[in-house]
Motif scaffolding. Structure first.
Motif, PDB file in Angstrom:
ATOM      1  N   TRP A 117       0.845  -1.198   0.000  1.00 65.34           N
ATOM      2  CA  TRP A 117       0.000   0.000   0.000  1.00 65.34           C
ATOM      3  C   TRP A 117       0.877   1.243   0.000  1.00 65.34           C
ATOM      4  CZ3 TRP A 117      -1.060   3.474   4.392  1.00 65.34           C
ATOM      5  CH2 TRP A 117      -2.001   4.476   4.062  1.00 65.34           C
ATOM      6  N   LEU A 145      -4.803  -2.410   2.455  1.00 65.32           N
ATOM      7  CA  LEU A 145      -5.353  -3.085   1.277  1.00 65.32           C
ATOM      8  C   LEU A 145      -5.710  -4.536   1.539  1.00 65.32           C
ATOM      9  CD1 LEU A 145      -3.221  -1.687  -1.691  1.00 65.32           C
ATOM     10  CD2 LEU A 145      -5.452  -0.935  -0.866  1.00 65.32           C
ATOM     11  N   ARG A 148      -6.076  -8.880  -0.668  1.00 66.73           N
ATOM     12  CA  ARG A 148      -6.134  -8.792  -2.127  1.00 66.73           C
ATOM     13  C   ARG A 148      -6.535  -7.372  -2.523  1.00 66.73           C
ATOM     14  NH1 ARG A 148      -4.756 -13.284  -0.991  1.00 66.73           N
ATOM     15  NH2 ARG A 148      -5.385 -15.282  -1.911  1.00 66.73           N
ATOM     16  N   ALA A 149      -6.182  -7.002  -3.761  1.00 66.54           N
ATOM     17  CA  ALA A 149      -6.622  -5.718  -4.304  1.00 66.54           C
ATOM     18  C   ALA A 149      -6.840  -5.859  -5.806  1.00 66.54           C
ATOM     19  CB  ALA A 149      -5.614  -4.614  -4.019  1.00 66.54           C
ATOM     20  N   TYR A 151      -7.150  -3.337  -8.993  1.00 65.64           N
ATOM     21  CA  TYR A 151      -6.786  -1.961  -9.326  1.00 65.64           C
ATOM     22  C   TYR A 151      -7.649  -1.485 -10.489  1.00 65.64           C
ATOM     23  CZ  TYR A 151      -2.726  -2.758  -6.352  1.00 65.64           C
ATOM     24  OH  TYR A 151      -1.905  -3.031  -5.274  1.00 65.64           O
ATOM     25  N   ARG A 162      -9.383   1.415  -5.683  1.00 68.41           N
ATOM     26  CA  ARG A 162      -9.180  -0.024  -5.580  1.00 68.41           C
ATOM     27  C   ARG A 162     -10.421  -0.700  -4.988  1.00 68.41           C
ATOM     28  NH1 ARG A 162      -5.518   1.959  -8.214  1.00 68.41           N
ATOM     29  NH2 ARG A 162      -3.432   2.414  -7.411  1.00 68.41           N
ATOM     30  N   HIS A 164     -10.650  -3.656  -2.478  1.00 67.88           N
ATOM     31  CA  HIS A 164      -9.611  -4.306  -1.679  1.00 67.88           C
ATOM     32  C   HIS A 164     -10.156  -4.870  -0.375  1.00 67.88           C
ATOM     33  CE1 HIS A 164      -9.256  -1.065   1.372  1.00 67.88           C
ATOM     34  NE2 HIS A 164      -9.522  -0.243   0.370  1.00 67.88           N
ATOM     35  N   CYS A 180     -11.797   4.345  -1.806  1.00 71.00           N
ATOM     36  CA  CYS A 180     -11.734   2.968  -2.268  1.00 71.00           C
ATOM     37  C   CYS A 180     -12.896   2.153  -1.696  1.00 71.00           C
ATOM     38  CB  CYS A 180     -10.404   2.336  -1.884  1.00 71.00           C
ATOM     39  SG  CYS A 180      -8.990   3.014  -2.781  1.00 71.00           S
ATOM     40  N   ARG A 182     -13.975  -1.149   0.108  1.00 73.62           N
ATOM     41  CA  ARG A 182     -13.360  -2.190   0.947  1.00 73.62           C
ATOM     42  C   ARG A 182     -14.336  -3.322   1.241  1.00 73.62           C
ATOM     43  NH1 ARG A 182     -12.370   0.948   6.649  1.00 73.62           N
ATOM     44  NH2 ARG A 182     -10.976   2.154   5.296  1.00 73.62           N
ATOM     45  N   TYR A 192     -11.711 -11.944  -5.716  1.00 76.54           N
ATOM     46  CA  TYR A 192     -10.465 -12.022  -6.478  1.00 76.54           C
ATOM     47  C   TYR A 192     -10.432 -13.296  -7.332  1.00 76.54           C
ATOM     48  CZ  TYR A 192      -5.355 -12.080  -7.225  1.00 76.54           C
ATOM     49  OH  TYR A 192      -4.089 -12.098  -7.771  1.00 76.54           O
TER      50      TYR A 192
END
Length: 204
Positions: A117, A145, A148-149, A151, A162, A164, A180, A182, A192
């Motif tokens: 991050w 983050l 996992r993230a 982008y 993101r 994330h 972002c 979350r 993911y």
């Protein structure tokens, strides 16, 4: 007797899948236990403290978007991963606090496991104590983050936003981030594994 056996068998299959069924919904409330992942030990989430509507679940979802599309409903704090046959996997999310909201269309350009991050320059100006991470905060259980993230890029390149994970499970369902989106770490791992690079993302 045969019908009864079929019903019992179906019920056992659902139980073994680690989810429960309510009407058209399948809720995966049992999937928030500790997870060993890439040398890290994600702790159990006390999921009973998170409203049930924010637990990962398969729901009916009517949309003209094709399967694989990610739709973020910032008002209701849900993220939908569109699936075939009018269904979607729905996740509870935390979104940007007042002044940090955003809407639009992007695509998943990169996916990272246990990402580094790097706080943006504007964030460091607001929070000078973050300057120590100007070159990047190493991955870890407390990294903002999470595990996992994804982008998000748009026509101008990296949007800076993101999808994330986050260790702050209590923030799910609230507007607390710097823009972002979350998810609980167990949920971002699931997303993911489903989402592909190039996937369309719609933030409403």
């Amino acid at each position: 007797m045969r019908v009864r056996s079929i019903i019992i068998g179906a019920a056992m299959a659902v139980a073994l899948a680690g989810c429960s069924t309510i009407g058209q919904m399948r809720i995966f409330s049992d999937d928030y236990g500790p997870v060993a992942d890439a040398g890290y030990q994600l702790p159990r989430i006390p999921i009973s403290k998170v409203p049930t509507k924010y637990h990962r679940q398969i729901v009916r979802y009517d949309t003209k978007e094709k399967p694989g599309t990610i739709i973020v409903d910032t008002t209701n704090k849900f993220l939908y991963y569109v699936m075939p046959d009018g269904e979607a996997m729905r996740y509870g999310i935390g979104v940007g606090r007042e002044g940090f909201e955003w809407h639009g269309t992007a695509r998943v350009a990169l996916k990272r496991e246990w990402p580094t991050w790097t706080p943006p320059g504007q964030m460091i100006k607001r929070q000078p104590e973050l300057a120590k991470w100007a070159n990047g905060m190493p991955p870890g259980l407390m990294n903002p983050l999470g595990a996992r993230a994804l982008y998000l890029f748009n026509k101008g390149g990296d949007s800076g936003y993101r999808l994330h994970g986050s260790p702050e499970w209590a923030s799910i369902g609230h507007a607390m981030s710097s823009g972002c989106i979350r998810l609980m770490n167990q949920d971002i791992i699931d997303l993911y594994n489903r989402a592909e690079v190039g996937s369309k993302v719609i933030v409403m």
